[in-house]
Scaffold this motif. Structure first.
Motif, short mmCIF file in Angstrom:
data_model
loop_
_atom_site.label_atom_id
_atom_site.label_comp_id
_atom_site.label_asym_id
_atom_site.label_seq_id
_atom_site.Cartn_x
_atom_site.Cartn_y
_atom_site.Cartn_z
N VAL A 34 -5.71 -10.93 1.41
CA VAL A 34 -6.41 -10.37 0.25
C VAL A 34 -7.40 -9.30 0.70
CG1 VAL A 34 -7.87 -10.91 -1.74
CG2 VAL A 34 -6.22 -12.61 -0.92
N THR A 35 -7.53 -8.26 -0.10
CA THR A 35 -8.58 -7.26 0.07
C THR A 35 -9.30 -7.09 -1.26
OG1 THR A 35 -9.09 -5.02 0.85
CG2 THR A 35 -7.13 -5.27 -0.51
N SER A 36 -10.43 -6.39 -1.24
CA SER A 36 -11.22 -6.22 -2.47
C SER A 36 -11.74 -4.80 -2.58
CB SER A 36 -12.41 -7.19 -2.48
OG SER A 36 -11.98 -8.52 -2.60
N ILE A 37 -11.88 -4.36 -3.82
CA ILE A 37 -12.46 -3.06 -4.13
C ILE A 37 -13.52 -3.26 -5.21
CG2 ILE A 37 -12.03 -0.77 -5.14
CD1 ILE A 37 -9.24 -0.85 -3.95
N LYS A 38 -14.67 -2.63 -5.03
CA LYS A 38 -15.70 -2.65 -6.07
C LYS A 38 -15.85 -1.24 -6.63
CE LYS A 38 -19.12 -3.68 -8.75
NZ LYS A 38 -20.49 -3.97 -8.34
N ILE A 39 -15.78 -1.13 -7.94
CA ILE A 39 -15.95 0.16 -8.62
C ILE A 39 -17.31 0.17 -9.31
CG2 ILE A 39 -15.13 1.66 -10.47
CD1 ILE A 39 -12.32 0.63 -9.92
N ASP A 40 -18.14 1.13 -8.95
CA ASP A 40 -19.44 1.32 -9.59
C ASP A 40 -19.42 2.64 -10.34
OD1 ASP A 40 -21.17 -0.96 -8.79
OD2 ASP A 40 -20.66 -0.27 -6.77
N PRO A 41 -19.53 2.60 -11.67
CA PRO A 41 -19.37 3.83 -12.46
C PRO A 41 -20.52 4.83 -12.37
CG PRO A 41 -18.89 1.86 -13.77
CD PRO A 41 -19.57 1.42 -12.52
N GLY A 137 -4.80 -7.16 11.52
CA GLY A 137 -4.27 -5.87 11.08
C GLY A 137 -3.14 -5.96 10.08
N LYS A 138 -3.01 -7.14 9.41
CA LYS A 138 -1.94 -7.29 8.42
C LYS A 138 -2.29 -6.55 7.13
CE LYS A 138 -0.22 -11.77 10.03
NZ LYS A 138 0.06 -13.18 9.65
N ILE A 139 -1.28 -5.95 6.53
CA ILE A 139 -1.49 -5.24 5.26
C ILE A 139 -1.71 -6.27 4.16
CG2 ILE A 139 -0.43 -3.73 3.53
CD1 ILE A 139 1.07 -2.37 5.80
N PRO A 140 -2.75 -6.11 3.34
CA PRO A 140 -3.01 -7.08 2.27
C PRO A 140 -1.86 -7.17 1.28
CG PRO A 140 -4.92 -5.67 2.64
CD PRO A 140 -3.79 -5.08 3.43
N GLN A 141 -1.72 -8.34 0.69
CA GLN A 141 -0.70 -8.56 -0.33
C GLN A 141 -1.27 -8.47 -1.74
OE1 GLN A 141 0.02 -12.25 2.08
NE2 GLN A 141 2.05 -12.06 1.17
N VAL A 142 -2.56 -8.81 -1.87
CA VAL A 142 -3.23 -8.79 -3.18
C VAL A 142 -4.55 -8.04 -3.05
CG1 VAL A 142 -4.30 -10.16 -5.01
CG2 VAL A 142 -2.19 -10.96 -3.93
N CYS A 143 -4.83 -7.18 -4.01
CA CYS A 143 -6.10 -6.46 -4.04
C CYS A 143 -6.86 -6.87 -5.31
CB CYS A 143 -5.87 -4.95 -4.04
SG CYS A 143 -7.39 -3.98 -4.13
N VAL A 144 -8.05 -7.44 -5.11
CA VAL A 144 -8.90 -7.82 -6.25
C VAL A 144 -9.89 -6.68 -6.49
CG1 VAL A 144 -10.52 -9.51 -7.16
CG2 VAL A 144 -8.69 -10.26 -5.61
N ILE A 145 -9.87 -6.14 -7.70
CA ILE A 145 -10.70 -4.98 -8.04
C ILE A 145 -11.72 -5.38 -9.09
CG2 ILE A 145 -10.68 -2.59 -8.84
CD1 ILE A 145 -7.59 -2.68 -8.26
N GLU A 146 -12.98 -5.16 -8.78
CA GLU A 146 -14.04 -5.45 -9.76
C GLU A 146 -14.55 -4.14 -10.34
OE1 GLU A 146 -18.65 -7.04 -10.07
OE2 GLU A 146 -17.55 -7.33 -8.19
N LEU A 147 -14.49 -4.03 -11.66
CA LEU A 147 -15.02 -2.86 -12.36
C LEU A 147 -16.44 -3.18 -12.80
CD1 LEU A 147 -14.79 -0.07 -13.65
CD2 LEU A 147 -13.68 -1.14 -15.63
N GLY A 148 -17.42 -2.49 -12.23
CA GLY A 148 -18.82 -2.75 -12.54
C GLY A 148 -19.19 -2.38 -13.96
N GLY A 149 -20.33 -2.89 -14.39
CA GLY A 149 -20.79 -2.61 -15.75
C GLY A 149 -20.07 -3.47 -16.77
N THR A 150 -20.14 -3.07 -18.03
CA THR A 150 -19.48 -3.81 -19.10
C THR A 150 -18.53 -2.89 -19.85
OG1 THR A 150 -21.32 -3.32 -20.60
CG2 THR A 150 -21.40 -5.41 -19.43
N ILE A 151 -17.50 -3.48 -20.42
CA ILE A 151 -16.53 -2.71 -21.19
C ILE A 151 -17.22 -2.04 -22.39
CG2 ILE A 151 -14.52 -2.91 -22.70
CD1 ILE A 151 -13.89 -2.91 -19.71
#
Length: 585
Positions: A34-41, A137-151
């Motif tokens: 697993v890998t993760s990405i955080k998005i800050d607008p 060094g294994k390539i992730p299978q799942v990427c969890v992405i968090e979108l900051g703020g509120t919809i």
């Protein structure tokens, strides 16, 4: 590649970061990379120029990226090493697009939010999601992405539109949307209200995204009736509504999510091929940790003397590192946040109550930590705290600025150089009094991304030291840095002659990384930030040393480590060790 998008509704700060980390933790325990990405607008390029009061602490990565504190949650929960590109901001996206436009990459087209900004977002995510984040060094299978703020936030609109397109780009079986929403319980009615969640989901659907999972955050648990109501009005099955109430520790969040069938749903929705049913010891390590924290009896009190104590998130990693260390030796952590200014003489004149309360908290503590910070405010209070710990043999850990104020205090009160100071605090200071100087390569220029950042090597000098023993008697270590000022090497011989030893230095031997005070139970300071590499199952050595010294167990712990066959030593108090020595004699 599978993607899990975590969005938030109703209010910010509802716990998306911990929930995103918990998704990753559950999947990683199923054997999935697993890998993760955080998005800050926000439009900032990164978090480096933020005041801690704006956005909490600035977390630093191995590659020097100054990022959102949620990436610290990801690294701690998943035990991975993320990169600066795992934190996406509006500023980064627009900067890339504008650079391309200046180069003529768009062939004379009008550059617009759609498709150019949204395409850049999608390309960035696909590229970063495939980057390895583990030692293997294994390539992730799942990427969890968090979108900051509120919809519904205007800043987040381009990202929502990008994900509306992205779900078709990667196909339905590879994309899952989890929406985290608050379910409040007003005191006036005493019942949980689902309307805010309904409105939030309606807004999300209106923007082209339909949640596959709704994670309901609440202060207290609620029953099946409320859950069914959310299911009916939000048009999803009851098993797709996950309820997360306030828990005794964040380590119970993945356990609670797993117990509500998250794995079964994700396995079917994303076609992950997870073996079901899972073994009886599934996530046992996390369950044992959560149970251990809940059942701790002994208490260790640590005073944190800082500049940003009004917001606990300003010291998020420090707080968690202290908890990791105290839990390891079976102690419950109690932190007293002391505003450094309240320890100063001027506070006594202006507000005696605050002054005496701050000093009472300091004196009643078992140990003291002086963390990093910037600027002049509160420096005198930090110096007072260091002075009190040095004179009264109180365990102290200084970090970054904490090391620098410890040097200044020692110079003023031991070397009797009363005007000793830092060039950061007094830009007009004479050279003969400048014990803390600005690093030559970090002089003038932009404020963002110009410090000494990221993982660097620290080498221990010859001879033994407490901190070296805590690190396992290795010759060198790697820790993350974030500073622009350092100890003036011209004064090092004078300081060491008086008993303040610099036991760790950079690879060139010119930059002071670790100091220790001789003939003191534990008076240690580091120029680097050890809190960034502390993990729930592997605490940071400087923090462990502070907690051990604060509970009277440091000597016994170090003595037990001298026995090779004792891989997991039983930690006794120093009084117990003394009694054992007497009986052996």
């Amino acid at each position: 590649m599978k993607y899990i998008l975590v969005t938030g509704g109703v209010i910010s700060g509802v716990g998306k970061g911990v929930i995103a980390s918990s998704f990753g933790t559950i999947l990683k325990n199923c054997g999935i990379n697993v890998t993760s990405i955080k998005i800050d607008p926000y439009i900032n390029i990164d978090a480096g120029t933020f005041s801690p009061y704006e956005h909490g602490e600035v977390y630093v990565l191995d590659d020097g990226g100054e990022v959102d504190l949620d990436l610290g949650n990801y690294e701690r929960f998943l035990n991975v090493t993320l990169h600066k590109d795992n934190n996406i901001t509006t500023g980064k996206i627009y900067q890339n697009v504008i650079t391309k436009e200046r180069k003529g990459d768009y062939l004379g087209k009008t550059v617009q939010v759609v498709p150019h900004i949204t395409d850049q977002i999608q390309e960035w995510i696909e590229k970063v999601a495939k980057r390895p984040v583990t030692e293997g060094g294994k390539i992730p299978q799942v990427c969890v992405i968090e979108l900051g703020g509120t919809i519904g936030d205007i800043e987040g609109m381009p990202f929502v539109e990008a994900f509306r397109q992205f779900q078709f780009r990667v196909k339905k079986e590879n994309f899952c949307c989890a929406h985290v929403s608050l379910v409040p319980q007003p005191r006036s009615t005493g019942e949980h209200k689902t309307k805010p969640t309904q409105e939030s989901v309606r807004t999300l659907r209106g923007l082209g995204l339909s949640p596959d999972i709704i994670v309901c955050r609440s202060e207290k648990p609620f029953g099946e009736t409320v859950k069914e109501k959310i299911s009916n009005f939000c048009s999803i099955a009851p098993n797709q509504v996950i309820t997360i109430h306030d828990l005794s520790s964040i380590y119970r969040v993945p356990l609670l999510m797993e117990s509500q069938g998250v794995i079964e749903f994700l396995n079917e929705r994303l076609q992950l091929n997870i073996t079901i049913p899972r073994p009886p010891d599934f996530m046992k390590q996390w369950r044992d940790l959560a149970d251990k924290i809940d059942n701790l009896q002994n208490v260790v009190n640590i005073a944190l003397v800082g500049k940003y104590t009004k917001l606990e998130d300003a010291y998020a990693s420090v707080r968690k590192s202290l908890q990791h260390a105290s839990t390891e030796i079976d102690y419950k952590l109690e932190i007293k946040y002391i505003e450094a200014e309240n320890l100063e003489q001027k506070t006594l004149e202006l507000n005696p109550v605050l002054y005496h309360k701050a000093w009472q908290q300091l004196c009643e503590s078992d140990g003291v930590i002086v963390p990093g910070g910037f600027g002049q405010r509160g420096i005198d209070g930090m110096i007072e705290a260091c002075n009190w710990c040095r004179i009264n043999n109180k365990p102290l850990l200084g970090i970054c600025l904490g090391l620098q104020v410890a040097v200044i205090e020692f110079a003023r009160n031991v070397l009797e150089i009363r005007e000793a100071n830092s060039a950061e605090i007094d830009c007009q200071i004479d050279a003969i009094n400048t014990f803390i100087v600005k690093m030559p390569e970090h002089t003038d220029g932009d404020a963002g991304g110009t410090m000494r950042l990221g993982k660097r090597i620290t080498r221990f000098v010859k001879g033994n030291s407490v901190i070296k023993q805590l690190y396992g008697n290795v010759d060198e270590i790697e820790e993350r840095h974030r500073h622009r000022y350092e100890v003036n090497p011209e004064f090092v011989p004078q300081l060491e002659m008086a008993g303040l030893k610099f036991v760790g230095r950079d690879t060139e031997g010119q930059r002071m990384e670790i100091l220790e005070l001789q003939k003191h139970p534990y008076y240690v300071a580091t120029q680097y930030h050890p809190e960034y590499l502390s993990r729930p199952f592997k605490s940071s050595p400087p923090f462990l040393g502070l907690v051990l010294a604060s509970t009277g167990k440091l000597e016994s712990y170090l003595a037990s480590r001298l026995t090779p066959q004792q891989s997991s030593p039983t930690i006794k108090s120093d009084n117990d060790i003394s009694e054992m020595n007497k009986s052996e004699s």
